[in-house]
Design a protein around this motif. Sequence first.
Motif: not given
Length: 315
Positions: A291-294, A297-304
Motif C-alpha cells: 500500500v502507499r504510505s506517505g 510503500f508498506a505491506l498491507p495492514g501496517t504503518t510501515g
Amino acid sequence: MGAPPPSADDPADDPADHDAVRALVEGVLAWHRPDDRDLPWRAPGTTPWGILLSEVMAQQTQAERVAGRWVELVERFPDPSAMAEAAPAEVIDLWVGLGYNRRAVNLHRAAVVMVERHGGEVPDDLDGLLALPGVGPYTARAVLAFAFDRDVVPVDTNVARVVARHTGRVLDRADAQALADGAVRWGRGAATAAALMDLGATVCRARTPACEGCPVMATCSWAGGPEEDPAGRGAHRPRPQGRFEGSARQARGRIIAAARAGLLEGGAALELAGEHGEAVLDALVADGLVVRSGRGFALPGTTGKSRDGERDRED
C-alpha cells in the motif's frame, strides 16, 4: 519418434477410455502407500482449513518444499478466524520463500470471507469454495476430496499426465476431469486422488518417467513410447516460465522483501523496480501486496514503521 497420439474428440464418451482409466485407478489403489510421502497434512485429524492451506501453498510449488512451512503456518493460524484477525502483512511475512506472494494475500482474503459468510468454517460445497479468493477448480476439488472425501478427483498436471498416457490420448482440461471423476471408486475420492498424484510425482514424471517400475505399466496405452508422449500436448502440459533474471517477477520480489523490513521510501522502491518502473509498483498496489504510505510503500495492514524490531499494525 512415432506418429502423434490421437486428439480427444470426446474421450469422455468413449467406453475404451473409461475402461483404461478404471484399470489405472484399480492399479494405483492397490499399489499406493500414502505414508511413502511424508506430507504432514496427510496426518489423521487434519482440519479442512489445514487441507485448504496446504493446497494453496502447493500451487506451483513442490509439496515437499511446502511441508515444513505448512506446519509453521498452521501453528500460527490454526483456523480461518486466526488468519482473518491478523494483518495481511503478517501472512506475507510468513510466506517468504514460497513464491507468488499474491497467494498469501488471497489466502488472507479467503479467511476473511469464511469468517464473514461461513461462520469461520471452510465451505464443503463446490460453489462455496470457488467463491473464495484465490480458489480455482483444482483447489476446490482438492479440498472436497481430501477434506470431505467427496467422490471427485482434482486434476492437476500430474494427474492429467497419468490419465493422458494411460489412455494414449491428448486430453483437454474438461475431458481429463470427466475421465478421472468417472473412475473414482465410491467412497474413495481422497484415496484415488492421492494415489494418482503420487504416481505422477514419483513414477510417471514429466521428463523422466520410470515406466519399467510403474505399477500400472501393463494397462498403460503409452508405456514409454515409441509413440509421441500424449501428455506433451493438451491443456495440462507444463508451461515453462519466462526468464527470471531481470523480469518483473524478480523486481516484485525485491520490493516486497524490502517492504518486509519496514517503510520503503518511494525512491528506493523505484530503484528496486529498475527498468519496470512505476508499472511494477502500480501492479503490486493493485494486487494488494503493498500500500502507499506517505511517500513510500508498506505491506498491507501496517504503518510501515518498526518498533523494537516488530512492525506496527494499523487499527
